[in-house]
Design a protein around this motif. Structure first.
Motif, short mmCIF file in Angstrom:
data_model
loop_
_atom_site.label_atom_id
_atom_site.label_comp_id
_atom_site.label_asym_id
_atom_site.label_seq_id
_atom_site.Cartn_x
_atom_site.Cartn_y
_atom_site.Cartn_z
N SER A 63 -6.98 -32.56 -42.77
CA SER A 63 -6.54 -31.18 -42.62
C SER A 63 -5.02 -31.11 -42.53
N GLU A 64 -4.47 -29.94 -42.81
CA GLU A 64 -3.01 -29.78 -42.72
C GLU A 64 -2.51 -30.03 -41.31
N SER A 65 -3.37 -29.73 -40.32
CA SER A 65 -2.94 -29.82 -38.92
C SER A 65 -3.07 -31.22 -38.34
N SER A 66 -3.70 -32.14 -39.05
CA SER A 66 -3.83 -33.51 -38.56
C SER A 66 -2.52 -34.26 -38.76
N ILE A 67 -2.38 -35.37 -38.07
CA ILE A 67 -1.16 -36.17 -38.23
C ILE A 67 -1.10 -36.75 -39.65
N TYR A 68 -2.25 -36.96 -40.27
CA TYR A 68 -2.29 -37.52 -41.62
C TYR A 68 -1.94 -36.45 -42.65
N GLY A 69 -2.51 -35.26 -42.48
CA GLY A 69 -2.15 -34.16 -43.37
C GLY A 69 -0.70 -33.74 -43.22
N GLY A 70 -0.21 -33.77 -41.98
CA GLY A 70 1.20 -33.44 -41.75
C GLY A 70 2.12 -34.41 -42.45
N TRP A 71 1.76 -35.72 -42.40
CA TRP A 71 2.57 -36.72 -43.11
C TRP A 71 2.56 -36.45 -44.61
N ASN A 72 1.42 -36.09 -45.16
CA ASN A 72 1.34 -35.84 -46.60
C ASN A 72 2.18 -34.64 -47.01
N ILE A 73 2.25 -33.62 -46.14
CA ILE A 73 3.09 -32.46 -46.44
C ILE A 73 4.56 -32.87 -46.46
N ILE A 74 4.95 -33.67 -45.45
CA ILE A 74 6.34 -34.14 -45.41
C ILE A 74 6.64 -35.05 -46.59
N HIS B 68 0.86 -22.91 -33.14
CA HIS B 68 0.35 -23.75 -34.23
C HIS B 68 -0.64 -22.97 -35.10
N PHE B 69 -1.56 -22.23 -34.46
CA PHE B 69 -2.55 -21.47 -35.21
C PHE B 69 -1.88 -20.39 -36.06
N ILE B 70 -0.95 -19.65 -35.46
CA ILE B 70 -0.25 -18.60 -36.21
C ILE B 70 0.54 -19.21 -37.36
N ALA B 71 1.19 -20.34 -37.10
CA ALA B 71 1.96 -21.01 -38.16
C ALA B 71 1.05 -21.46 -39.30
N LEU B 72 -0.16 -21.95 -38.95
CA LEU B 72 -1.10 -22.36 -39.99
C LEU B 72 -1.50 -21.18 -40.87
N VAL C 167 4.86 -27.67 -40.14
CA VAL C 167 4.78 -29.05 -39.63
C VAL C 167 5.41 -29.15 -38.25
N MET C 168 6.51 -28.43 -38.06
CA MET C 168 7.16 -28.44 -36.75
C MET C 168 6.25 -27.85 -35.68
N ALA C 169 5.58 -26.73 -36.01
CA ALA C 169 4.66 -26.10 -35.05
C ALA C 169 3.49 -27.04 -34.74
N ALA C 170 2.92 -27.70 -35.77
CA ALA C 170 1.82 -28.63 -35.56
C ALA C 170 2.27 -29.82 -34.70
N PHE C 171 3.49 -30.29 -34.94
CA PHE C 171 4.03 -31.41 -34.17
C PHE C 171 4.19 -31.02 -32.70
N LEU C 172 4.72 -29.82 -32.43
CA LEU C 172 4.90 -29.38 -31.05
C LEU C 172 3.56 -29.23 -30.34
N ALA C 173 2.54 -28.76 -31.07
CA ALA C 173 1.21 -28.65 -30.46
C ALA C 173 0.68 -30.03 -30.10
N GLY C 174 0.88 -31.01 -30.98
CA GLY C 174 0.47 -32.38 -30.68
C GLY C 174 1.20 -32.94 -29.47
N VAL C 175 2.49 -32.67 -29.40
CA VAL C 175 3.28 -33.14 -28.25
C VAL C 175 2.78 -32.50 -26.96
N ALA C 176 2.44 -31.21 -27.03
CA ALA C 176 1.93 -30.51 -25.84
C ALA C 176 0.62 -31.14 -25.38
N SER C 177 -0.28 -31.45 -26.31
CA SER C 177 -1.55 -32.09 -25.95
C SER C 177 -1.31 -33.46 -25.34
N CYS C 178 -0.41 -34.23 -25.94
CA CYS C 178 -0.10 -35.57 -25.41
C CYS C 178 0.54 -35.49 -24.03
N THR C 179 1.32 -34.43 -23.78
CA THR C 179 1.93 -34.25 -22.46
C THR C 179 0.87 -34.02 -21.40
#
Length: 482
Positions: free
Chosen positions: A288-299, A391-395, A418-430
């Motif tokens: 998915s676009e929101s996964s770390i793998y999909g985010g890498w592919n977009i970048i 993240h959801f709104i950005a998607l 990608v920035m919004a998805a990354f921040l959501a991932g950081v928030a979950s990891c926090t």
């Protein structure tokens, strides 16, 4: 500690009031008179009609209504692309009615059904589609299909809040994290995932009440709506090994497998290829676009470097999941004091969401009751929800850009998404990091303060003698003397 003991403990120790103990809520209550006074006794004095549970039910009902009103645009003009994305009222449920031909094909039972959600979601979709047969055709029936599903989810929302309040022990107000969640208001009706949320909450309540086999059976049913209950079963097994209850946990897993097979049996009898085809589809699904793998592919597409192939994505996902399991096992077995059930389950499920190949922003729904039980601190939880909502709104705005000719005021380019998805991932990891800190330093744990019993501990509180059991015996004797 048995139910009778628990009742006695409740009588001696009134419920915890977050407006008094949580710094953010203490500040937020100043405009209405400040936090509850120290000389009041919530849960002991007669509150009249507005008991804790009734207030929570009211909060959940109002939130569920606001969530429906938030989709008013699409309910009025229909779910069409890219309008539904640009107005952030896209939902999987009404779109699935059209895309998966739910008016004519029953998911998993009808051959050729394109339905790609889990099996129990297919049961729910098929039954609710059948219930709306009298609504006519086209947009009217699609709207009726959404309304029926939204009404069921709203009822589940209220029930889940009550269950979480009762599972939280002396902290029933922590269920307000679920009752008035901004994340739920935005995403509760996106998919059928809230059915899994409700079932998992029920399973944890049953486990806390020592109904281990029933908890396993419910988790087996929940696993047919979303995959994360499998992770929960693994966590309970690990905690069972530490508490000397491994055999009982294996029996629970067997109960989960039996309940799962009972629901799969009719599908396998009616349409044998359906389940294997569904599993093959999971392996063949692109990230998915929101996964770390999909985010890498977009970048990678933006900067001109090789993207991850499907095989590499599957391999990396498997490696990360294996590392997650090892990390959770280390936490379960090596910490000085045993992690609370809610804590370790949250860490495992949140890690699963972060590393899952097909993760979506609304998968964070899985975590809401878990974070209410694991770490009910309002400031970090609200900040995490804000990140997921962003993240959801950005998607949605990113999809409106790639799916239609939308002006920049209603769409965003890939770097912002990608920035919004990354921040959501950081928030979950926090949040994961904060819970792990509480596990290793129990004095930071707002639920027990390092001295009280785990409200969700269930049979683990009856473990064999040893350092952990000695600590629990000390806590019980301290509680009795007070």
């Amino acid at each position: 500690m048995h139910d009778s003991q628990a009742s006695g403990s409740s009588a001696q120790h009134p419920i915890v009031v977050p407006s008094r103990s949580d710094s953010l809520l203490r500040a937020m209550t100043e405009p209405v008179g400040g936090p509850l006074g120290k000389r009041t006794a919530p849960g002991v004095v007669n509150p009249g009609f507005f008991t804790v549970e009734r207030v929570l039910i009211l909060m959940a009902a109002v939130s569920a209504f606001i969530a429906v009103m938030g989709k008013a645009h699409c309910r009025t003009v229909g779910w069409t692309t890219p309008d539904q994305e640009s107005t952030v009222c896209w939902l999987l449920i009404p779109n699935s009615f059209v895309d998966d031909k739910l008016g004519t094909l029953f998911p998993f039972f009808s051959q050729g059904s394109p339905f790609e959600q889990p099996v129990l979601a297919g049961w729910i979709a098929g039954i609710t589609a059948w219930l709306t047969a009298s609504a006519g055709d086209g947009a009217l029936r699609q709207l009726a299909f959404f309304d029926v599903n939204a009404g069921l989810i709203a009822v589940l929302w209220i029930i889940t809040v009550v269950i979480v309040a009762r599972t939280a022990g002396r902290r029933p107000w922590d269920a307000a994290i679920v009752a008035a969640s901004p994340l739920l208001i935005l995403t509760a009706y996106v998919s059928w995932d809230f059915w899994a949320v409700a079932l998992v909450s029920l399973a944890l309540y049953l486990f806390a009440r020592r109904h281990v086999l029933w908890a396993g059976g419910v988790l087996g049913v929940a696993a047919l709506v979303a995959p994360y209950p499998i992770v929960i079963l693994l966590v309970l097994l690990l905690l069972g090994i530490r508490a000397g209850r491994a055999t009982q946990m294996l029996e629970m897993i067997a109960a989960a497998a039996i309940s799962c097979l009972l629901l799969l049996a009719p599908v396998m009898a009616q349409n044998p290829p359906a389940i294997p085809d569904y599993l093959k589809g999971l392996l063949a699904a692109e990230p998915s676009e929101s996964s770390i793998y999909g985010g890498w592919n977009i970048i990678a597409a933006q900067i001109g470097v090789p993207s991850l192939s499907l095989g590499m994505t599957n391999a990396l996902s498997a490696i990360f999941m294996a590392a997650l399991i090892l990390g959770v096992a280390y936490l379960a077995l090596s910490s000085l004091t045993p992690p609370r059930v809610g804590q370790l389950i949250f860490v495992a499920v949140a890690g699963f969401v972060v590393f899952n190949k097909t993760t979506q922003p609304w998968d964070a729904l899985w975590l809401l009751p878990l974070v209410a039980l694991a770490m009910p601190r309002w400031r970090p939880v609200l900040l995490w929800q804000a990140a997921i909502v962003t993240h959801f709104i950005a998607l949605m705005l990113y999809r409106s850009k790639i799916l239609g000719d939308i002006g920049n005021q209603h769409a965003i380019d890939s770097p912002y998404f990608v920035m919004a998805a990354f921040l959501a991932g950081v928030a979950s990891c926090t949040l994961i990091a904060l819970v792990i800190r509480d596990i290793y330093s129990p004095r930071h744990d707002v639920v027990t303060g390092g001295i009280a019993l785990d409200p969700q501990g269930g049979v683990f509180l009856e473990g064999p003698k040893g350092p952990d059991k000695a600590l629990r015996d000390h806590e019980l004797s301290s509680g009795s003397s007070s």
